[in-house]
Write an enzyme that holds these catalytic residues in place. Structure first.
Site, mmCIF file in Angstrom:
data_model
loop_
_atom_site.group_PDB
_atom_site.id
_atom_site.type_symbol
_atom_site.label_atom_id
_atom_site.label_comp_id
_atom_site.label_asym_id
_atom_site.label_seq_id
_atom_site.Cartn_x
_atom_site.Cartn_y
_atom_site.Cartn_z
ATOM 1 N N CYS A 11 0.864 -1.186 0.000
ATOM 2 C CA CYS A 11 0.000 0.000 0.000
ATOM 3 C C CYS A 11 0.901 1.237 0.000
ATOM 4 O O CYS A 11 2.060 1.160 -0.429
ATOM 5 C CB CYS A 11 -0.979 -0.028 1.175
ATOM 6 S SG CYS A 11 -0.219 -0.019 2.807
ATOM 7 N N ASN A 14 2.141 1.473 4.506
ATOM 8 C CA ASN A 14 2.416 0.194 5.196
ATOM 9 C C ASN A 14 2.043 0.253 6.684
ATOM 10 O O ASN A 14 2.675 -0.396 7.518
ATOM 11 C CB ASN A 14 3.877 -0.247 5.016
ATOM 12 C CG ASN A 14 4.155 -1.696 5.398
ATOM 13 O OD1 ASN A 14 5.262 -2.032 5.808
ATOM 14 N ND2 ASN A 14 3.177 -2.565 5.293
ATOM 15 N N CYS A 16 -1.672 0.734 7.336
ATOM 16 C CA CYS A 16 -3.122 0.454 7.387
ATOM 17 C C CYS A 16 -3.480 -0.786 6.558
ATOM 18 O O CYS A 16 -3.706 -1.871 7.097
ATOM 19 C CB CYS A 16 -3.937 1.654 6.915
ATOM 20 S SG CYS A 16 -3.743 3.116 7.964
ATOM 21 N N ARG A 17 -3.541 -0.638 5.236
ATOM 22 C CA ARG A 17 -4.099 -1.724 4.414
ATOM 23 C C ARG A 17 -3.179 -2.935 4.270
ATOM 24 O O ARG A 17 -3.612 -4.067 4.492
ATOM 25 C CB ARG A 17 -4.452 -1.172 3.013
ATOM 26 C CG ARG A 17 -5.596 -0.188 3.044
ATOM 27 C CD ARG A 17 -5.687 0.600 1.761
ATOM 28 N NE ARG A 17 -4.552 1.513 1.613
ATOM 29 C CZ ARG A 17 -4.332 2.275 0.569
ATOM 30 N NH1 ARG A 17 -5.152 2.211 -0.459
ATOM 31 N NH2 ARG A 17 -3.294 3.081 0.532
ATOM 32 N N SER A 18 -1.911 -2.704 3.885
ATOM 33 C CA SER A 18 -1.069 -3.888 3.605
ATOM 34 C C SER A 18 -0.701 -4.681 4.860
ATOM 35 O O SER A 18 -0.659 -5.915 4.790
ATOM 36 C CB SER A 18 0.158 -3.533 2.762
ATOM 37 O OG SER A 18 1.023 -2.647 3.426
ATOM 38 N N ASP A 128 -8.193 3.802 0.786
ATOM 39 C CA ASP A 128 -7.288 4.231 1.857
ATOM 40 C C ASP A 128 -8.125 4.723 3.049
ATOM 41 O O ASP A 128 -8.872 5.694 2.922
ATOM 42 C CB ASP A 128 -6.424 5.368 1.305
ATOM 43 C CG ASP A 128 -5.402 5.864 2.305
ATOM 44 O OD1 ASP A 128 -5.480 5.465 3.480
ATOM 45 O OD2 ASP A 128 -4.535 6.657 1.899
HETATM 46 P P1 4NP Z 1 -1.911 2.796 4.006
HETATM 47 O O1 4NP Z 1 -2.619 4.132 4.549
HETATM 48 O O2 4NP Z 1 -1.299 3.140 2.675
HETATM 49 O O3 4NP Z 1 -3.048 1.842 3.880
HETATM 50 O O4 4NP Z 1 -0.883 2.390 5.052
HETATM 51 C C1 4NP Z 1 -1.942 5.343 4.726
HETATM 52 C C2 4NP Z 1 -1.120 5.514 5.803
HETATM 53 C C3 4NP Z 1 -0.487 6.737 6.011
HETATM 54 C C4 4NP Z 1 -0.703 7.764 5.112
HETATM 55 C C5 4NP Z 1 -1.536 7.592 4.028
HETATM 56 C C6 4NP Z 1 -2.154 6.359 3.820
HETATM 57 N N1 4NP Z 1 -0.081 9.013 5.338
HETATM 58 O O5 4NP Z 1 -0.428 9.976 4.628
HETATM 59 O O6 4NP Z 1 0.777 9.128 6.239
#
Ligand code: 4NP
Length: 166
Positions: A11, A14, A16-18, A128
């Site tokens: 993702c 790294n 939340c989703r992955s 996201d």
């Molecule tokens: P992820 O979500 O890609 O599913 O881990 C996010 C985590 C952090 C951020 C954006 C999306 N951020 O902007 O810090």
């Protein structure tokens, strides 16, 4: 451990989703008796959260479904991942584009969208949840559980073809 198959979820951050996909799919493999045959990992295309645990909301939502994520640590994607892993699964198109860019110069496993493995879902991407509410994290889990079942079938087929199973 010499794993027959290696799966990487990707993702943006790294956190939340992955990591959710890593924890859910790891548990599916354990339940299926395939944990020794398949290695699972996750990473982000961005380096913002390197070394950090998953987001607290991610940890809490997964814990409600019996999946522990607090031991995971974020890392950034590297082009060598395309050589190491047999499945490279992006959560959304923008991250897939970044992976494809690396793949077009480095070669290796062609990355694909994780929700390819959840054909009944109308969505192509795992949204996201970072800037949204708690329900976004539940939705992420629902999508990942569905695609995880499809991926498990694909992994089983690949293990049978390579003769690494049973
Ligand atoms: P992820 O979500 O890609 O599913 O881990 C996010 C985590 C952090 C951020 C954006 C999306 N951020 O902007 O810090």
């Amino acid at each position: 451990m010499n794993h027959a198959i290696k799966v990487l979820f990707v993702c943006l951050g790294n956190i939340c989703r992955s990591p959710t996909a890593e924890g859910v799919f790891q548990q599916m493999l354990e339940n299926a008796g395939l944990a020794d045959a398949v290695k699972v990992d996750s990473c982000g295309t961005a380096d913002w959260h390197t070394g950090k645990s998953p987001d607290e909301r991610t940890i809490a939502a997964a814990a409600k479904r019996g999946v522990a994520l607090e031991h995971l640590q974020a890392r950034q994607f590297r082009a060598e991942d395309l050589t190491e892993f047999d499945f490279v699964l992006a959560m959304d198109r923008s991250n897939l584009d970044i992976l494809h860019g690396a793949w077009s110069s480095a070669g290796g496993t062609e990355p694909e969208l994780f929700l390819n493995y959840a054909p009944r879902q109308a969505l192509e991407e795992v949204p996201d949840p970072y800037y949204g509410g708690e329900e976004g994290f539940e939705h992420v889990l629902d999508l990942i559980e569905d695609a995880g079942l499809g991926l498990l079938q694909a992994v089983r087929q690949k293990l049978e073809v390579t003769g690494a199973c049973g």
